[in-house]
Design a protein around this motif. Structure first.
Motif, PDB file in Angstrom:
ATOM      1  N   THR A 129       0.839  -1.200   0.000  1.00  0.00           N
ATOM      2  CA  THR A 129       0.000   0.000   0.000  1.00  0.00           C
ATOM      3  C   THR A 129       0.873   1.249   0.000  1.00  0.00           C
ATOM      4  OG1 THR A 129      -1.716  -1.169   1.202  1.00  0.00           O
ATOM      5  CG2 THR A 129      -1.811   1.220   1.240  1.00  0.00           C
ATOM      6  N   GLY A 130       1.952   1.232   0.760  1.00  0.00           N
ATOM      7  CA  GLY A 130       2.863   2.372   0.778  1.00  0.00           C
ATOM      8  C   GLY A 130       3.550   2.586  -0.548  1.00  0.00           C
ATOM      9  N   ILE A 131       3.950   1.483  -1.184  1.00  0.00           N
ATOM     10  CA  ILE A 131       4.597   1.589  -2.495  1.00  0.00           C
ATOM     11  C   ILE A 131       3.596   2.091  -3.531  1.00  0.00           C
ATOM     12  CG2 ILE A 131       5.648   0.245  -4.357  1.00  0.00           C
ATOM     13  CD1 ILE A 131       6.839  -1.545  -2.141  1.00  0.00           C
ATOM     14  N   ARG A 132       2.375   1.557  -3.485  1.00  0.00           N
ATOM     15  CA  ARG A 132       1.355   2.005  -4.433  1.00  0.00           C
ATOM     16  C   ARG A 132       1.074   3.495  -4.244  1.00  0.00           C
ATOM     17  NH1 ARG A 132      -4.044  -0.339  -3.145  1.00  0.00           N
ATOM     18  NH2 ARG A 132      -4.077   1.471  -1.812  1.00  0.00           N
ATOM     19  N   GLY A 133       0.983   3.936  -2.998  1.00  0.00           N
ATOM     20  CA  GLY A 133       0.741   5.350  -2.733  1.00  0.00           C
ATOM     21  C   GLY A 133       1.876   6.230  -3.230  1.00  0.00           C
ATOM     22  N   ALA A 134       3.116   5.749  -3.091  1.00  0.00           N
ATOM     23  CA  ALA A 134       4.263   6.519  -3.569  1.00  0.00           C
ATOM     24  C   ALA A 134       4.242   6.631  -5.088  1.00  0.00           C
ATOM     25  CB  ALA A 134       5.561   5.862  -3.099  1.00  0.00           C
ATOM     26  N   VAL A 135       3.885   5.543  -5.761  1.00  0.00           N
ATOM     27  CA  VAL A 135       3.815   5.583  -7.225  1.00  0.00           C
ATOM     28  C   VAL A 135       2.695   6.510  -7.679  1.00  0.00           C
ATOM     29  CG1 VAL A 135       3.295   4.193  -9.273  1.00  0.00           C
ATOM     30  CG2 VAL A 135       4.893   3.342  -7.561  1.00  0.00           C
ATOM     31  N   VAL A 136       1.549   6.451  -6.988  1.00  0.00           N
ATOM     32  CA  VAL A 136       0.432   7.337  -7.346  1.00  0.00           C
ATOM     33  C   VAL A 136       0.829   8.793  -7.145  1.00  0.00           C
ATOM     34  CG1 VAL A 136      -1.896   8.056  -6.664  1.00  0.00           C
ATOM     35  CG2 VAL A 136      -1.378   5.640  -6.988  1.00  0.00           C
ATOM     36  N   MET A 137       1.501   9.092  -6.028  1.00  0.00           N
ATOM     37  CA  MET A 137       1.932  10.471  -5.807  1.00  0.00           C
ATOM     38  C   MET A 137       2.937  10.895  -6.875  1.00  0.00           C
ATOM     39  SD  MET A 137       3.462  12.433  -2.483  1.00  0.00           S
ATOM     40  CE  MET A 137       1.930  12.362  -1.610  1.00  0.00           C
ATOM     41  N   GLY A 138       3.834  10.000  -7.267  1.00  0.00           N
ATOM     42  CA  GLY A 138       4.776  10.310  -8.340  1.00  0.00           C
ATOM     43  C   GLY A 138       4.070  10.593  -9.648  1.00  0.00           C
ATOM     44  N   LEU A 139       3.032   9.817  -9.958  1.00  0.00           N
ATOM     45  CA  LEU A 139       2.277  10.053 -11.191  1.00  0.00           C
ATOM     46  C   LEU A 139       1.524  11.380 -11.143  1.00  0.00           C
ATOM     47  CD1 LEU A 139       0.915   6.466 -11.886  1.00  0.00           C
ATOM     48  CD2 LEU A 139       2.706   7.696 -13.133  1.00  0.00           C
ATOM     49  N   ILE A 140       0.986  11.717  -9.981  1.00  0.00           N
ATOM     50  CA  ILE A 140       0.289  13.005  -9.846  1.00  0.00           C
ATOM     51  C   ILE A 140       1.274  14.154 -10.046  1.00  0.00           C
ATOM     52  CG2 ILE A 140      -0.886  14.517  -8.200  1.00  0.00           C
ATOM     53  CD1 ILE A 140      -2.218  11.969  -7.081  1.00  0.00           C
ATOM     54  N   TRP A 141       2.438  14.051  -9.415  1.00  0.00           N
ATOM     55  CA  TRP A 141       3.444  15.099  -9.583  1.00  0.00           C
ATOM     56  C   TRP A 141       3.917  15.167 -11.027  1.00  0.00           C
ATOM     57  CZ3 TRP A 141       7.278  17.102  -5.599  1.00  0.00           C
ATOM     58  CH2 TRP A 141       6.653  17.312  -4.374  1.00  0.00           C
ATOM     59  N   ALA A 142       4.090  14.018 -11.676  1.00  0.00           N
ATOM     60  CA  ALA A 142       4.528  14.002 -13.073  1.00  0.00           C
ATOM     61  C   ALA A 142       3.497  14.689 -13.960  1.00  0.00           C
ATOM     62  CB  ALA A 142       4.765  12.571 -13.540  1.00  0.00           C
ATOM     63  N   ALA A 143       2.214  14.425 -13.700  1.00  0.00           N
ATOM     64  CA  ALA A 143       1.166  15.069 -14.501  1.00  0.00           C
ATOM     65  C   ALA A 143       1.181  16.581 -14.306  1.00  0.00           C
ATOM     66  CB  ALA A 143      -0.202  14.499 -14.126  1.00  0.00           C
ATOM     67  N   GLN A 144       1.353  17.022 -13.069  1.00  0.00           N
ATOM     68  CA  GLN A 144       1.372  18.464 -12.808  1.00  0.00           C
ATOM     69  C   GLN A 144       2.593  19.121 -13.440  1.00  0.00           C
ATOM     70  OE1 GLN A 144       1.120  18.578  -8.542  1.00  0.00           O
ATOM     71  NE2 GLN A 144      -1.104  18.436  -8.550  1.00  0.00           N
ATOM     72  N   TRP A 145       3.745  18.504 -13.326  1.00  0.00           N
ATOM     73  CA  TRP A 145       4.952  19.063 -13.931  1.00  0.00           C
ATOM     74  C   TRP A 145       4.851  19.021 -15.449  1.00  0.00           C
ATOM     75  CZ3 TRP A 145      10.290  19.288 -11.524  1.00  0.00           C
ATOM     76  CH2 TRP A 145      10.204  19.552 -10.156  1.00  0.00           C
ATOM     77  N   GLY A 146       4.221  17.957 -15.984  1.00  0.00           N
ATOM     78  CA  GLY A 146       4.015  17.878 -17.429  1.00  0.00           C
ATOM     79  C   GLY A 146       3.105  18.982 -17.929  1.00  0.00           C
ATOM     80  N   LEU A 147       2.055  19.296 -17.149  1.00  0.00           N
ATOM     81  CA  LEU A 147       1.180  20.416 -17.524  1.00  0.00           C
ATOM     82  C   LEU A 147       1.933  21.741 -17.490  1.00  0.00           C
ATOM     83  CD1 LEU A 147      -2.152  19.477 -15.736  1.00  0.00           C
ATOM     84  CD2 LEU A 147      -1.692  19.524 -18.188  1.00  0.00           C
ATOM     85  N   ALA A 148       2.792  21.891 -16.500  1.00  0.00           N
ATOM     86  CA  ALA A 148       3.619  23.103 -16.453  1.00  0.00           C
ATOM     87  C   ALA A 148       4.533  23.165 -17.669  1.00  0.00           C
ATOM     88  CB  ALA A 148       4.439  23.132 -15.167  1.00  0.00           C
ATOM     89  N   GLY A 149       5.070  22.016 -18.076  1.00  0.00           N
ATOM     90  CA  GLY A 149       5.899  21.970 -19.280  1.00  0.00           C
ATOM     91  C   GLY A 149       5.099  22.298 -20.529  1.00  0.00           C
ATOM     92  N   GLY A 150       3.846  21.847 -20.577  1.00  0.00           N
ATOM     93  CA  GLY A 150       2.982  22.198 -21.703  1.00  0.00           C
ATOM     94  C   GLY A 150       2.707  23.686 -21.760  1.00  0.00           C
ATOM     95  N   PHE A 151       2.534  24.297 -20.595  1.00  0.00           N
ATOM     96  CA  PHE A 151       2.347  25.746 -20.528  1.00  0.00           C
ATOM     97  C   PHE A 151       3.591  26.467 -21.057  1.00  0.00           C
ATOM     98  CE2 PHE A 151       2.936  29.734 -18.225  1.00  0.00           C
ATOM     99  CZ  PHE A 151       1.786  30.408 -18.584  1.00  0.00           C
ATOM    100  N   ILE A 152       4.756  26.013 -20.628  1.00  0.00           N
ATOM    101  CA  ILE A 152       5.996  26.635 -21.087  1.00  0.00           C
ATOM    102  C   ILE A 152       6.134  26.490 -22.600  1.00  0.00           C
ATOM    103  CG2 ILE A 152       8.516  26.434 -21.031  1.00  0.00           C
ATOM    104  CD1 ILE A 152       8.252  25.713 -18.060  1.00  0.00           C
TER     105      ILE A 152
END
Length: 81
Positions: free
Chosen positions: A6-29
């Protein structure tokens, strides 16, 4: 065993959420600041990869703080399931 997964799954989910947000910021740039691709042509990919790594690292730090302090973090903070 199940709690660690559960901890590993949560870490991967948080990583994917952060990746999506950073990717959106990259799309804005890429769309508004560097539309012709003169600086870097792949802004979303360039920012999504470190976003994923840092999201997983942030989750790991929250888990270490939770473990060392012996306190339960609020729901949604980290990957406490």
């Amino acid at each position: 065993m199940l709690k660690s997964l559960t901890g590993i799954r949560g870490a991967v989910v948080m990583g994917l959420i952060w990746a999506a947000q950073w990717g959106l910021a990259g799309g804005f740039i890429e769309a508004f600041i560097d539309p012709r691709g003169e600086l870097v042509d792949m802004w979303p990919q360039t920012l999504a990869i470190p976003g994923f790594v840092l999201g997983v690292a942030f989750s790991a730090v929250l888990q270490m703080v939770r473990y060392l302090s012996g306190q339960r973090l609020p729901a949604g903070a980290g990957s406490n399931g």
